[in-house]
Design a protein around this motif. Structure first.
Motif, PDB file in Angstrom:
ATOM      1  N   PRO A  58      -1.263  -8.893 -16.896  1.00 16.39           N
ATOM      2  CA  PRO A  58      -2.289  -8.709 -16.140  1.00 16.39           C
ATOM      3  C   PRO A  58      -0.838  -8.985 -14.308  1.00 16.39           C
ATOM      4  O   PRO A  58      -1.020  -8.221 -13.576  1.00 16.39           O
ATOM      5  N   ILE A  59       0.550  -9.512 -14.588  1.00 16.64           N
ATOM      6  CA  ILE A  59       1.453  -9.703 -14.081  1.00 16.64           C
ATOM      7  C   ILE A  59       1.831  -8.558 -13.609  1.00 16.64           C
ATOM      8  O   ILE A  59       2.562  -8.130 -12.334  1.00 16.64           O
ATOM      9  N   LEU A  65       0.932  -1.926  -9.110  1.00 16.35           N
ATOM     10  CA  LEU A  65       0.243  -1.553  -8.119  1.00 16.35           C
ATOM     11  C   LEU A  65       1.081  -2.074  -7.055  1.00 16.35           C
ATOM     12  O   LEU A  65       0.851  -1.005  -5.742  1.00 16.35           O
ATOM     13  N   PHE A  66       1.790  -2.885  -6.176  1.00 18.78           N
ATOM     14  CA  PHE A  66       1.670  -3.189  -5.454  1.00 18.78           C
ATOM     15  C   PHE A  66       3.243  -2.228  -5.646  1.00 18.78           C
ATOM     16  O   PHE A  66       3.322  -2.094  -3.883  1.00 18.78           O
ATOM     17  N   SER A  70       3.313   0.288  -2.069  1.00 22.31           N
ATOM     18  CA  SER A  70       4.476   0.190  -1.144  1.00 22.31           C
ATOM     19  C   SER A  70       5.651   1.602  -0.989  1.00 22.31           C
ATOM     20  O   SER A  70       6.494   0.714   0.016  1.00 22.31           O
ATOM     21  N   ALA A  71       5.214   2.265  -1.669  1.00 23.44           N
ATOM     22  CA  ALA A  71       6.233   3.566  -2.417  1.00 23.44           C
ATOM     23  C   ALA A  71       6.142   3.579  -1.122  1.00 23.44           C
ATOM     24  O   ALA A  71       7.782   4.301  -0.842  1.00 23.44           O
ATOM     25  N   GLU A  72       5.374   4.366   0.169  1.00 17.86           N
ATOM     26  CA  GLU A  72       5.706   5.379   0.714  1.00 17.86           C
ATOM     27  C   GLU A  72       6.523   4.085   1.488  1.00 17.86           C
ATOM     28  O   GLU A  72       7.774   5.187   2.322  1.00 17.86           O
ATOM     29  N   ASP A  73       5.765   2.819   2.024  1.00 18.30           N
ATOM     30  CA  ASP A  73       7.146   2.026   3.014  1.00 18.30           C
ATOM     31  C   ASP A  73       8.438   2.252   2.545  1.00 18.30           C
ATOM     32  O   ASP A  73       9.110   1.429   3.504  1.00 18.30           O
ATOM     33  N   ALA A  74       8.789   1.972   1.051  1.00 20.04           N
ATOM     34  CA  ALA A  74      10.055   1.342   0.715  1.00 20.04           C
ATOM     35  C   ALA A  74      10.467   3.007   1.500  1.00 20.04           C
ATOM     36  O   ALA A  74      11.870   2.959   1.175  1.00 20.04           O
ATOM     37  N   LEU A  75      10.386   3.943   0.931  1.00 18.16           N
ATOM     38  CA  LEU A  75      11.097   5.190   1.230  1.00 18.16           C
ATOM     39  C   LEU A  75      11.031   5.788   2.321  1.00 18.16           C
ATOM     40  O   LEU A  75      12.290   6.575   3.187  1.00 18.16           O
TER      41      LEU A  75
END
Length: 130
Positions: A58-59, A65-66, A70-75
């Protein structure tokens, strides 16, 4: 239209410095992905007695999922910087050749936010091709 007074060597100097910063940022984004993947696989699972590949717990699923959300924010910072640098170079080239209208168009286009949906789709496609 406002007067233009561009120093091509100044633009080159600044865009070179931004390029170095972009290289560092790219390394950080790559490390983010690698570290998240490592954490997901190291987090373990609550199942026992399995054969073959270790199931994702589950982790690991939550981390995946995180990262996906958050991929758009990271890129975005790298994509924004690349679009700005390319726009500055394009506008400067038009300026040097005396085409102030094209220089202004390049500048306006560079001000627009990058299309992150297209960038993510391209990145996912490249990742799937590996």
């Amino acid at each position: 239209m406002p007067a233009w007074d561009i120093s091509p060597s100044g633009v080159d100097s600044v865009t070179s410095l931004v390029g170095l910063a972009m290289d560092d940022l790219a390394k950080d984004v790559k490390a983010y992905g690698t570290d998240a993947e490592s954490a997901a696989t190291s987090a373990g699972t609550i199942s026992s007695g399995y054969c073959g590949d270790v199931p994702v717990g589950p982790i690991g699923v939550a981390l995946a999922l995180f990262v996906d959300k958050s991929a758009e924010d990271a890129l975005f910072p790298g994509a924004r910087a690349a679009k700005s640098v390319n726009g500055a170079i394009e506008a400067t080239n038009h300026y040097v050749h005396g085409d102030l209208e094209q220089a202004a168009t390049a500048q306006r286009n560079a001000e627009k936010a990058p299309d992150m949906k297209a960038i993510l789709a391209d990145a996912r496609k490249k990742g799937a091709d590996k």
